[in-house]
Scaffold this motif. Structure first.
Motif, PDB file in Angstrom:
ATOM      1  N   ALA A  25     -87.090 -17.248 -57.268  1.00 12.84           N
ATOM      2  CA  ALA A  25     -86.669 -17.213 -55.765  1.00 12.84           C
ATOM      3  C   ALA A  25     -85.085 -17.642 -55.498  1.00 12.84           C
ATOM      4  O   ALA A  25     -84.634 -18.440 -56.402  1.00 12.84           O
ATOM      5  CB  ALA A  25     -87.307 -18.382 -54.964  1.00 12.84           C
ATOM      6  N   TYR A  26     -84.435 -16.807 -54.871  1.00 14.52           N
ATOM      7  CA  TYR A  26     -83.059 -16.875 -54.528  1.00 14.52           C
ATOM      8  C   TYR A  26     -82.801 -17.055 -53.017  1.00 14.52           C
ATOM      9  O   TYR A  26     -83.584 -16.411 -52.248  1.00 14.52           O
ATOM     10  CB  TYR A  26     -82.164 -15.541 -55.017  1.00 14.52           C
ATOM     11  CG  TYR A  26     -82.516 -15.299 -56.414  1.00 14.52           C
ATOM     12  CD1 TYR A  26     -81.698 -15.896 -57.296  1.00 14.52           C
ATOM     13  CD2 TYR A  26     -83.328 -14.385 -56.879  1.00 14.52           C
ATOM     14  CE1 TYR A  26     -81.578 -15.590 -58.749  1.00 14.52           C
ATOM     15  CE2 TYR A  26     -83.521 -14.235 -58.349  1.00 14.52           C
ATOM     16  CZ  TYR A  26     -82.744 -14.838 -59.241  1.00 14.52           C
ATOM     17  OH  TYR A  26     -82.808 -14.424 -60.552  1.00 14.52           O
ATOM     18  N   ALA A  27     -82.080 -18.064 -52.874  1.00 16.72           N
ATOM     19  CA  ALA A  27     -81.812 -18.392 -51.459  1.00 16.72           C
ATOM     20  C   ALA A  27     -80.448 -18.791 -50.972  1.00 16.72           C
ATOM     21  O   ALA A  27     -79.649 -19.141 -52.028  1.00 16.72           O
ATOM     22  CB  ALA A  27     -82.636 -19.305 -50.783  1.00 16.72           C
ATOM     23  N   SER A  28     -80.056 -18.191 -50.130  1.00 17.26           N
ATOM     24  CA  SER A  28     -78.542 -18.944 -49.755  1.00 17.26           C
ATOM     25  C   SER A  28     -78.640 -19.017 -48.081  1.00 17.26           C
ATOM     26  O   SER A  28     -78.961 -18.260 -47.392  1.00 17.26           O
ATOM     27  CB  SER A  28     -77.508 -17.446 -50.035  1.00 17.26           C
ATOM     28  OG  SER A  28     -76.231 -18.061 -49.570  1.00 17.26           O
ATOM     29  N   ARG A  29     -77.845 -20.062 -47.841  1.00 13.72           N
ATOM     30  CA  ARG A  29     -77.736 -20.455 -46.455  1.00 13.72           C
ATOM     31  C   ARG A  29     -76.558 -21.185 -46.132  1.00 13.72           C
ATOM     32  O   ARG A  29     -76.094 -21.910 -46.790  1.00 13.72           O
ATOM     33  CB  ARG A  29     -79.024 -21.132 -46.003  1.00 13.72           C
ATOM     34  CG  ARG A  29     -79.235 -22.740 -46.543  1.00 13.72           C
ATOM     35  CD  ARG A  29     -80.357 -23.225 -46.042  1.00 13.72           C
ATOM     36  NE  ARG A  29     -80.595 -24.658 -46.743  1.00 13.72           N
ATOM     37  CZ  ARG A  29     -80.729 -25.668 -46.018  1.00 13.72           C
ATOM     38  NH1 ARG A  29     -80.539 -25.694 -44.852  1.00 13.72           N
ATOM     39  NH2 ARG A  29     -80.602 -26.653 -46.585  1.00 13.72           N
ATOM     40  N   GLY A  80     -81.390 -26.214 -65.896  1.00  8.80           N
ATOM     41  CA  GLY A  80     -82.648 -26.693 -66.511  1.00  8.80           C
ATOM     42  C   GLY A  80     -83.909 -25.899 -66.759  1.00  8.80           C
ATOM     43  O   GLY A  80     -83.790 -24.866 -66.441  1.00  8.80           O
ATOM     44  N   GLN A  81     -84.932 -26.519 -67.238  1.00  9.36           N
ATOM     45  CA  GLN A  81     -86.111 -25.444 -67.537  1.00  9.36           C
ATOM     46  C   GLN A  81     -86.586 -24.954 -66.218  1.00  9.36           C
ATOM     47  O   GLN A  81     -87.366 -24.075 -66.267  1.00  9.36           O
ATOM     48  CB  GLN A  81     -87.132 -26.379 -68.165  1.00  9.36           C
ATOM     49  CG  GLN A  81     -86.449 -26.674 -69.727  1.00  9.36           C
ATOM     50  CD  GLN A  81     -87.610 -27.740 -70.333  1.00  9.36           C
ATOM     51  OE1 GLN A  81     -88.506 -28.141 -69.845  1.00  9.36           O
ATOM     52  NE2 GLN A  81     -87.575 -27.736 -71.555  1.00  9.36           N
ATOM     53  N   GLY A  82     -86.551 -25.735 -65.191  1.00 10.35           N
ATOM     54  CA  GLY A  82     -86.894 -25.289 -63.825  1.00 10.35           C
ATOM     55  C   GLY A  82     -86.079 -24.380 -63.169  1.00 10.35           C
ATOM     56  O   GLY A  82     -86.369 -23.801 -62.058  1.00 10.35           O
ATOM     57  N   GLY A  83     -85.177 -24.098 -63.794  1.00 11.63           N
ATOM     58  CA  GLY A  83     -84.202 -22.874 -63.171  1.00 11.63           C
ATOM     59  C   GLY A  83     -82.644 -23.466 -62.627  1.00 11.63           C
ATOM     60  O   GLY A  83     -82.389 -24.562 -63.233  1.00 11.63           O
ATOM     61  N   ASN A  84     -81.919 -22.744 -62.007  1.00  9.89           N
ATOM     62  CA  ASN A  84     -80.473 -23.081 -61.745  1.00  9.89           C
ATOM     63  C   ASN A  84     -80.567 -23.258 -60.411  1.00  9.89           C
ATOM     64  O   ASN A  84     -80.796 -22.660 -59.308  1.00  9.89           O
ATOM     65  CB  ASN A  84     -79.501 -21.969 -62.171  1.00  9.89           C
ATOM     66  CG  ASN A  84     -79.744 -21.683 -63.553  1.00  9.89           C
ATOM     67  OD1 ASN A  84     -79.855 -22.622 -64.429  1.00  9.89           O
ATOM     68  ND2 ASN A  84     -79.244 -20.426 -64.148  1.00  9.89           N
ATOM     69  N   SER A  85     -79.752 -24.225 -59.927  1.00 12.18           N
ATOM     70  CA  SER A  85     -79.376 -24.566 -58.689  1.00 12.18           C
ATOM     71  C   SER A  85     -77.744 -24.882 -58.336  1.00 12.18           C
ATOM     72  O   SER A  85     -77.240 -25.406 -59.359  1.00 12.18           O
ATOM     73  CB  SER A  85     -80.269 -25.671 -57.860  1.00 12.18           C
ATOM     74  OG  SER A  85     -80.062 -26.821 -58.522  1.00 12.18           O
ATOM     75  N   SER A  86     -77.123 -24.551 -57.098  1.00 10.88           N
ATOM     76  CA  SER A  86     -75.894 -24.906 -56.740  1.00 10.88           C
ATOM     77  C   SER A  86     -75.636 -25.221 -55.428  1.00 10.88           C
ATOM     78  O   SER A  86     -76.294 -24.461 -54.805  1.00 10.88           O
ATOM     79  CB  SER A  86     -74.943 -24.180 -57.482  1.00 10.88           C
ATOM     80  OG  SER A  86     -74.886 -22.839 -56.842  1.00 10.88           O
ATOM     81  N   ILE A  87     -74.764 -26.065 -55.218  1.00  9.24           N
ATOM     82  CA  ILE A  87     -74.010 -25.975 -53.765  1.00  9.24           C
ATOM     83  C   ILE A  87     -72.746 -26.164 -53.925  1.00  9.24           C
ATOM     84  O   ILE A  87     -72.093 -26.796 -54.574  1.00  9.24           O
ATOM     85  CB  ILE A  87     -74.685 -27.429 -53.118  1.00  9.24           C
ATOM     86  CG1 ILE A  87     -76.085 -27.669 -53.027  1.00  9.24           C
ATOM     87  CG2 ILE A  87     -73.855 -27.646 -51.890  1.00  9.24           C
ATOM     88  CD1 ILE A  87     -76.744 -29.028 -52.611  1.00  9.24           C
ATOM     89  N   SER A  88     -72.143 -25.157 -53.114  1.00  9.48           N
ATOM     90  CA  SER A  88     -70.725 -24.959 -53.200  1.00  9.48           C
ATOM     91  C   SER A  88     -70.156 -24.558 -51.738  1.00  9.48           C
ATOM     92  O   SER A  88     -70.982 -24.286 -50.834  1.00  9.48           O
ATOM     93  CB  SER A  88     -70.124 -23.870 -54.088  1.00  9.48           C
ATOM     94  OG  SER A  88     -70.829 -22.575 -53.782  1.00  9.48           O
ATOM     95  N   TYR A  89     -69.026 -24.836 -51.604  1.00  9.94           N
ATOM     96  CA  TYR A  89     -68.413 -24.428 -50.337  1.00  9.94           C
ATOM     97  C   TYR A  89     -66.990 -23.718 -50.479  1.00  9.94           C
ATOM     98  O   TYR A  89     -66.364 -23.573 -51.304  1.00  9.94           O
ATOM     99  CB  TYR A  89     -67.942 -26.174 -49.779  1.00  9.94           C
ATOM    100  CG  TYR A  89     -69.065 -26.771 -49.245  1.00  9.94           C
ATOM    101  CD1 TYR A  89     -69.795 -26.518 -48.246  1.00  9.94           C
ATOM    102  CD2 TYR A  89     -69.500 -27.716 -50.305  1.00  9.94           C
ATOM    103  CE1 TYR A  89     -71.102 -27.639 -47.924  1.00  9.94           C
ATOM    104  CE2 TYR A  89     -70.539 -28.742 -50.069  1.00  9.94           C
ATOM    105  CZ  TYR A  89     -71.264 -28.395 -48.711  1.00  9.94           C
ATOM    106  OH  TYR A  89     -72.465 -29.201 -48.467  1.00  9.94           O
TER     107      TYR A  89
END
Length: 82
Positions: A13-17, A64-73
């Motif tokens: 799942a990919y999301a951006s908001r 990690g094993q659950g996937g990648n995530s990031s928050i950037s500005y």
């Protein structure tokens, strides 16, 4: 026999908001030649500042094993006509 089978399905799942949108008006009148809408040649600086809301999450990256995530500005600057 028993005809059972096990199937593993992986879904991504990919999301951006956007978390914040801020418009900051600046005086660009010195850039334009007369009323022509043409920008004078030169270097322009537009100092600005604004306070970020205190409830915004911190910038981060995690993998990690659950996937990648990031928050950037990011800051996006655009010049509109007058």
């Amino acid at each position: 026999g028993d005809n059972r089978r096990t199937e593993t399905v992986t879904r991504y799942a990919y999301a951006s908001r956007p978390l914040l949108h801020q418009d900051i008006p600046v005086d660009v009148s010195k850039m334009f030649v007369g009323g022509s809408g043409t920008v004078n040649p030169g270097r322009y600086e537009f100092p600005f500042s604004f306070a970020l809301p205190t409830n915004l999450p911190t910038s981060m990256k995690a993998a990690g094993q659950g996937g990648n995530s990031s928050i950037s500005y990011n800051v996006k600057v655009s010049l509109g006509g007058t």
